[in-house]
Design a protein around this motif. Structure first.
Motif, PDB file in Angstrom:
ATOM      1  N   ASP A 296      43.496  36.557  47.058  1.00 64.91           N
ATOM      2  CA  ASP A 296      42.251  36.122  47.689  1.00 64.91           C
ATOM      3  C   ASP A 296      42.023  36.878  48.996  1.00 64.91           C
ATOM      4  OD1 ASP A 296      40.009  34.033  47.743  1.00 64.91           O
ATOM      5  OD2 ASP A 296      40.979  33.716  49.698  1.00 64.91           O
ATOM      6  N   ARG A 297      43.070  37.030  49.782  1.00 62.35           N
ATOM      7  CA  ARG A 297      42.988  37.749  51.055  1.00 62.35           C
ATOM      8  C   ARG A 297      42.511  39.185  50.839  1.00 62.35           C
ATOM      9  NH1 ARG A 297      46.067  41.059  52.950  1.00 62.35           N
ATOM     10  NH2 ARG A 297      46.225  41.630  55.108  1.00 62.35           N
ATOM     11  N   ALA A 298      42.981  39.815  49.755  1.00 61.93           N
ATOM     12  CA  ALA A 298      42.613  41.204  49.458  1.00 61.93           C
ATOM     13  C   ALA A 298      41.341  41.308  48.609  1.00 61.93           C
ATOM     14  CB  ALA A 298      43.764  41.902  48.736  1.00 61.93           C
ATOM     15  N   ASN A 299      40.788  40.162  48.239  1.00 58.12           N
ATOM     16  CA  ASN A 299      39.573  40.134  47.437  1.00 58.12           C
ATOM     17  C   ASN A 299      39.762  40.770  46.052  1.00 58.12           C
ATOM     18  OD1 ASN A 299      36.929  39.336  46.952  1.00 58.12           O
ATOM     19  ND2 ASN A 299      36.080  41.267  47.681  1.00 58.12           N
ATOM     20  N   ILE A 300      40.883  40.420  45.428  1.00 56.08           N
ATOM     21  CA  ILE A 300      41.092  40.743  44.008  1.00 56.08           C
ATOM     22  C   ILE A 300      41.397  39.427  43.307  1.00 56.08           C
ATOM     23  CG2 ILE A 300      41.931  43.099  44.466  1.00 56.08           C
ATOM     24  CD1 ILE A 300      44.760  42.080  43.819  1.00 56.08           C
ATOM     25  N   THR A 301      41.310  39.420  41.996  1.00 61.79           N
ATOM     26  CA  THR A 301      41.620  38.172  41.296  1.00 61.79           C
ATOM     27  C   THR A 301      43.138  38.006  41.217  1.00 61.79           C
ATOM     28  OG1 THR A 301      41.689  39.143  39.069  1.00 61.79           O
ATOM     29  CG2 THR A 301      39.525  38.381  39.880  1.00 61.79           C
ATOM     30  N   PRO A 302      43.608  36.775  41.320  1.00 63.18           N
ATOM     31  CA  PRO A 302      45.046  36.556  41.189  1.00 63.18           C
ATOM     32  C   PRO A 302      45.552  36.930  39.796  1.00 63.18           C
ATOM     33  CG  PRO A 302      43.890  34.454  41.377  1.00 63.18           C
ATOM     34  CD  PRO A 302      42.886  35.541  41.613  1.00 63.18           C
ATOM     35  N   GLU A 303      44.684  36.836  38.815  1.00 63.94           N
ATOM     36  CA  GLU A 303      45.086  37.221  37.462  1.00 63.94           C
ATOM     37  C   GLU A 303      45.353  38.720  37.377  1.00 63.94           C
ATOM     38  OE1 GLU A 303      42.903  33.412  37.399  1.00 63.94           O
ATOM     39  OE2 GLU A 303      42.359  35.372  38.192  1.00 63.94           O
ATOM     40  N   LEU A 304      44.566  39.528  38.077  1.00 66.29           N
ATOM     41  CA  LEU A 304      44.818  40.969  38.114  1.00 66.29           C
ATOM     42  C   LEU A 304      46.159  41.239  38.792  1.00 66.29           C
ATOM     43  CD1 LEU A 304      44.098  43.935  37.689  1.00 66.29           C
ATOM     44  CD2 LEU A 304      42.706  43.826  39.787  1.00 66.29           C
ATOM     45  N   ALA A 305      46.420  40.554  39.891  1.00 67.14           N
ATOM     46  CA  ALA A 305      47.713  40.720  40.564  1.00 67.14           C
ATOM     47  C   ALA A 305      48.855  40.341  39.624  1.00 67.14           C
ATOM     48  CB  ALA A 305      47.758  39.885  41.840  1.00 67.14           C
ATOM     49  N   LEU A 306      48.706  39.257  38.878  1.00 64.09           N
ATOM     50  CA  LEU A 306      49.747  38.833  37.930  1.00 64.09           C
ATOM     51  C   LEU A 306      49.946  39.865  36.819  1.00 64.09           C
ATOM     52  CD1 LEU A 306      48.886  35.031  37.745  1.00 64.09           C
ATOM     53  CD2 LEU A 306      51.009  36.032  38.645  1.00 64.09           C
ATOM     54  N   ALA A 307      48.858  40.455  36.342  1.00 62.58           N
ATOM     55  CA  ALA A 307      48.973  41.485  35.300  1.00 62.58           C
ATOM     56  C   ALA A 307      49.718  42.707  35.833  1.00 62.58           C
ATOM     57  CB  ALA A 307      47.593  41.887  34.779  1.00 62.58           C
ATOM     58  N   VAL A 308      49.417  43.121  37.059  1.00 62.64           N
ATOM     59  CA  VAL A 308      50.124  44.258  37.660  1.00 62.64           C
ATOM     60  C   VAL A 308      51.609  43.921  37.809  1.00 62.64           C
ATOM     61  CG1 VAL A 308      50.376  45.617  39.783  1.00 62.64           C
ATOM     62  CG2 VAL A 308      48.105  45.255  38.800  1.00 62.64           C
ATOM     63  N   ILE A 309      51.906  42.717  38.283  1.00 61.44           N
ATOM     64  CA  ILE A 309      53.300  42.294  38.452  1.00 61.44           C
ATOM     65  C   ILE A 309      54.022  42.282  37.105  1.00 61.44           C
ATOM     66  CG2 ILE A 309      54.781  40.344  39.072  1.00 61.44           C
ATOM     67  CD1 ILE A 309      52.558  39.680  41.225  1.00 61.44           C
ATOM     68  N   GLN A 310      53.347  41.771  36.078  1.00 65.62           N
ATOM     69  CA  GLN A 310      53.954  41.729  34.743  1.00 65.62           C
ATOM     70  C   GLN A 310      54.367  43.127  34.296  1.00 65.62           C
ATOM     71  OE1 GLN A 310      51.482  39.941  31.674  1.00 65.62           O
ATOM     72  NE2 GLN A 310      52.593  41.027  30.066  1.00 65.62           N
ATOM     73  N   ILE A 311      53.492  44.094  34.465  1.00 64.06           N
ATOM     74  CA  ILE A 311      53.767  45.458  34.005  1.00 64.06           C
ATOM     75  C   ILE A 311      54.725  46.178  34.951  1.00 64.06           C
ATOM     76  CG2 ILE A 311      52.729  47.698  33.469  1.00 64.06           C
ATOM     77  CD1 ILE A 311      52.164  45.313  31.439  1.00 64.06           C
ATOM     78  N   GLU A 312      54.532  46.008  36.237  1.00 64.70           N
ATOM     79  CA  GLU A 312      55.354  46.739  37.211  1.00 64.70           C
ATOM     80  C   GLU A 312      56.811  46.263  37.240  1.00 64.70           C
ATOM     81  OE1 GLU A 312      54.907  49.368  39.087  1.00 64.70           O
ATOM     82  OE2 GLU A 312      52.777  49.690  38.805  1.00 64.70           O
ATOM     83  N   SER A 313      57.037  44.956  37.288  1.00 59.90           N
ATOM     84  CA  SER A 313      58.401  44.461  37.510  1.00 59.90           C
ATOM     85  C   SER A 313      58.863  43.404  36.520  1.00 59.90           C
ATOM     86  CB  SER A 313      58.505  43.863  38.917  1.00 59.90           C
ATOM     87  OG  SER A 313      57.727  42.670  38.989  1.00 59.90           O
ATOM     88  N   GLY A 314      57.976  42.951  35.648  1.00 63.04           N
ATOM     89  CA  GLY A 314      58.359  41.870  34.741  1.00 63.04           C
ATOM     90  C   GLY A 314      58.736  40.607  35.500  1.00 63.04           C
ATOM     91  N   PHE A 315      58.120  40.402  36.672  1.00 65.07           N
ATOM     92  CA  PHE A 315      58.354  39.238  37.527  1.00 65.07           C
ATOM     93  C   PHE A 315      59.760  39.204  38.117  1.00 65.07           C
ATOM     94  CE2 PHE A 315      54.773  38.130  34.913  1.00 65.07           C
ATOM     95  CZ  PHE A 315      53.888  37.639  35.840  1.00 65.07           C
TER      96      PHE A 315
ATOM     97  N   ALA B 133      47.443  43.355  29.322  1.00 64.24           N
ATOM     98  CA  ALA B 133      48.125  42.152  29.819  1.00 64.24           C
ATOM     99  C   ALA B 133      47.109  41.193  30.437  1.00 64.24           C
ATOM    100  CB  ALA B 133      49.197  42.524  30.837  1.00 64.24           C
ATOM    101  N   LEU B 134      46.193  41.739  31.210  1.00 61.45           N
ATOM    102  CA  LEU B 134      45.163  40.928  31.862  1.00 61.45           C
ATOM    103  C   LEU B 134      44.350  40.155  30.833  1.00 61.45           C
ATOM    104  CD1 LEU B 134      43.774  40.312  34.610  1.00 61.45           C
ATOM    105  CD2 LEU B 134      42.307  42.280  34.169  1.00 61.45           C
ATOM    106  N   ASN B 135      43.926  40.831  29.798  1.00 66.88           N
ATOM    107  CA  ASN B 135      43.084  40.199  28.779  1.00 66.88           C
ATOM    108  C   ASN B 135      43.849  39.267  27.853  1.00 66.88           C
ATOM    109  OD1 ASN B 135      40.687  41.381  29.670  1.00 66.88           O
ATOM    110  ND2 ASN B 135      41.098  43.238  28.509  1.00 66.88           N
ATOM    111  N   LYS B 136      45.080  39.606  27.523  1.00 67.43           N
ATOM    112  CA  LYS B 136      45.831  38.798  26.543  1.00 67.43           C
ATOM    113  C   LYS B 136      46.621  37.647  27.151  1.00 67.43           C
ATOM    114  CE  LYS B 136      46.033  42.016  22.840  1.00 67.43           C
ATOM    115  NZ  LYS B 136      46.658  42.368  21.637  1.00 67.43           N
ATOM    116  N   ARG B 137      47.101  37.825  28.380  1.00 66.90           N
ATOM    117  CA  ARG B 137      47.948  36.779  28.955  1.00 66.90           C
ATOM    118  C   ARG B 137      47.282  36.031  30.097  1.00 66.90           C
ATOM    119  NH1 ARG B 137      54.174  37.388  31.179  1.00 66.90           N
ATOM    120  NH2 ARG B 137      54.554  35.160  31.385  1.00 66.90           N
TER     121      ARG B 137
END
Length: 189
Positions: A83-102, A181-185
């Protein structure tokens, strides 16, 4: 439309009760953790939105972050920093999923660190000596801010912004993974 939204929210909350203890009530510890996370979530429109989002996303990443307290704090921070960066949290979660697998302590062969795989040179450029890329808030803040910068630079073109974020400009593989990832999860109903 509002009735469908309310029904969806009730179904999400019902899914929490499906994982309840032997009496059919949600586990008291999980209930307390959710209540605390909701109370601390100042980036939501209202308490109801916080409940629905946190319960829904908590169920989606439980296998990745099994500890209830850690998972809810993580989600609260993702929502806050996105929210602070004005992106959706779902986009951040998709990047995290692909980048580090949480994986909080993920380390790439190139040296990128943490959930959002931030390169250490960013610490030298913009952070203080006490900052650590394995610190959840620091990693999320830097990752979301960097992604916002690239979205602005590419005039909202998500594919190009993701290519820049990943250092793979001109190659479609990484953005395709994140968008899939964004669209499916993360955006599924």
């Amino acid at each position: 439309m509002a009735a469908r939204g309310l029904m969806a929210a009730l179904l999400l909350l019902a899914s929490v009760f499906a994982h309840a203890g032997p009496t059919g009530e949600p586990e008291p510890e999980l209930r307390a953790l959710l209540k605390a996370a909701i109370a601390q979530s100042n980036t939501f429109q209202d308490r109801f939105d916080a409940e629905v989002w946190l319960v829904d996303m908590s169920g989606r990443i439980k296998r990745n972050i099994p500890d209830d307290k850690e998972r809810l704090e993580f989600l609260r921070l993702v929502h806050q920093e996105a929210d602070r960066a004005n992106i959706t949290p779902e986009l951040a979660l998709a990047v995290i999923q692909i980048e580090s697998g949480f994986k909080r302590f993920a380390l790439s062969s190139a040296g990128a660190q943490g959930y959002m795989q931030i390169m250490p040179f960013w610490l030298r450029e913009i952070a203080g000596p006490e900052d650590n890329l394995f610190h959840t808030r620091t990693n999320l803040r830097m990752g979301c801010t960097i992604l916002r910068y690239y979205l602005d630079r590419e005039h909202g073109d998500l594919v190009k912004a993701l290519q820049r974020y990943n250092g793979s400009y001109g190659k479609p593989q990484y953005p395709a993974l994140v968008i899939n990832a964004l669209n499916k999860r993360w955006y599924r109903g």
